[in-house]
Motif scaffolding. Structure first.
Motif, mmCIF file in Angstrom:
data_model
loop_
_atom_site.group_PDB
_atom_site.id
_atom_site.type_symbol
_atom_site.label_atom_id
_atom_site.label_comp_id
_atom_site.label_asym_id
_atom_site.label_seq_id
_atom_site.Cartn_x
_atom_site.Cartn_y
_atom_site.Cartn_z
ATOM 1 N N CYS A 40 0.832 -1.202 0.000
ATOM 2 C CA CYS A 40 0.000 0.000 0.000
ATOM 3 C C CYS A 40 0.869 1.255 0.000
ATOM 4 O O CYS A 40 1.840 1.349 0.747
ATOM 5 C CB CYS A 40 -0.924 -0.002 1.215
ATOM 6 S SG CYS A 40 -1.973 1.463 1.274
ATOM 7 N N CYS A 65 -0.618 3.117 3.740
ATOM 8 C CA CYS A 65 -0.429 2.519 5.076
ATOM 9 C C CYS A 65 0.736 1.527 5.088
ATOM 10 O O CYS A 65 1.127 1.047 6.152
ATOM 11 C CB CYS A 65 -1.715 1.874 5.592
ATOM 12 S SG CYS A 65 -2.162 0.336 4.756
ATOM 13 N N CYS A 68 -5.702 -1.164 -1.665
ATOM 14 C CA CYS A 68 -5.552 -1.727 -0.320
ATOM 15 C C CYS A 68 -6.921 -1.681 0.366
ATOM 16 O O CYS A 68 -7.797 -0.920 -0.041
ATOM 17 C CB CYS A 68 -4.547 -0.863 0.447
ATOM 18 S SG CYS A 68 -4.337 -1.274 2.184
ATOM 19 N N CYS A 117 -7.506 -0.208 2.952
ATOM 20 C CA CYS A 117 -7.678 1.159 3.479
ATOM 21 C C CYS A 117 -8.177 2.110 2.390
ATOM 22 O O CYS A 117 -8.467 3.275 2.652
ATOM 23 C CB CYS A 117 -6.374 1.677 4.101
ATOM 24 S SG CYS A 117 -5.172 2.288 2.897
HETATM 25 ZN ZN ZN Z 1 -3.411 0.736 2.903
#
Ligand code: ZN
Ligand code: BJW
Length: 240
Positions: free
Chosen positions: A127, A130, A148, A150
């Protein structure tokens, strides 16, 4: 060949450094030389953080295509000979370290257990926000660029020009090379730094350097033995 084979038999610590040439006989194009990737594609447009920032879709399409090529091939006799050598060395309680610049994962598929992947792996996705990493071995990704959990974009888990090598992996690789009795350098043009400096570093600490390559490289002049030919034929013979 005989001198190199004897040196290998005597060694209690063997390190091996491989490059794209070992996967050539599996059908994966090398980077440089005839038919090399960088003859068709420009590294600065595809294998740099700047290229990814400019056009992540283009970079991902290229990596997705390379993933499909790699997924369609098999490890060859060279990869298998190294996996076998690792097993043989371990059964005799001798040290063996395989360092590869290759991102294709073919050493692992051939059965090598400990592989220091100094330029990362094409099957790893990381990612951009993150930093979470995951493995995805599907030949074609469901979505390009992949995301990702996230929500941010992922990037290939490989080392591009201008980026540092994974620090722990690189430290282990340097240690293994300089502490080895013999360093076997297989199928690399030895022009990409810092990895290109490993042979000279090992040599200066007393290691015997054996090169296996179809062509001459910057390693050749300083090598104790330089074996000219394809890795898939020479490695099984060298370890016999
Ligand atoms: Zn991420
Ligand atoms: C056979 C065969 C058969 C065929 N049997 N043999 C010092 C001096 C000059 C430049 C630099 C320097 N230090 C750093 C640099 C810049 C740069 C660099 O080295 N540039 C040079 C090219 C000039 N290095 C970097 O940017 C590196 N990062 C870095 O140093 O960071 C410093 C830093 C520190 C802290 C913070 C920030 C930065 C990173 C290099 C990353 C390389 N990435 C790539 C792409 C990986 C991802 C991907 O695959 O997409 O890695 S480039 C490409 O080259 C790939 C390979 O791993 C790498 C090496 O290629 P390799 O394996 O040698 O393949 P080929 O094709 O070159 O050779 C094949 C060989 O096989 C040939 O010899 C054939 O003859 C042979 N062969 N068939 C046996 N059957």
């Amino acid at each position: 060949m005989d001198g190199a084979r004897d040196a290998l038999r005597r060694a209690s610590r063997i390190a091996v450094l491989t490059g794209a040439g070992i996967s050539a006989e599996s059908g994966i194009p090398t980077f440089r030389g005839p038919g090399g990737i960088w003859r068709t594609y420009k590294a600065e447009n595809l294998a740099t953080p700047e290229a990814f920032a400019r056009n992540p879709e283009l970079v991902w399409e290229w990596y997705d295509w390379r993933r499909s090529v790699i997924a369609g091939v098999e490890p060859n006799a060279g990869h298998k000979a190294l996996a076998e050598l690792e097993r043989k060395m371990e059964s005799k309680a001798r040290e063996f370290t395989l360092i590869t610049q290759n991102v294709d994962g073919l050493h692992t598929r051939a059965g090598s257990r400990k592989v220091l992947k100094v330029h990362g792996e094409i099957w790893t996705l990381r990612c951009t926000e993150c930093g979470r990493e995951r493995e995805d071995t599907s030949p074609r990704l469901k979505q390009v660029p992949p995301l990702c959990e996230c929500g941010a974009m992922e990037r290939p888990g490989v080392v591009w020009f201008g980026e540092g090598l994974p620090p722990k992996v690189w430290m282990c690789a340097q240690k293994a090379a300089i502490e080895s009795d013999i360093l076997l350098v297989v199928g690399t043009s030895a022009v990409v730094h810092p990895v290109a400096g490993l042979a000279a570093a090992a040599k200066s600490r007393g290691a015997v350097v054996v090169e296996v390559n179809v062509a001459e490289t910057p390693v050749t002049a300083g090598a104790d033995y330089s074996l000219r030919g394809p890795a898939g034929a020479l490695l099984p013979e060298l370890f016999a």
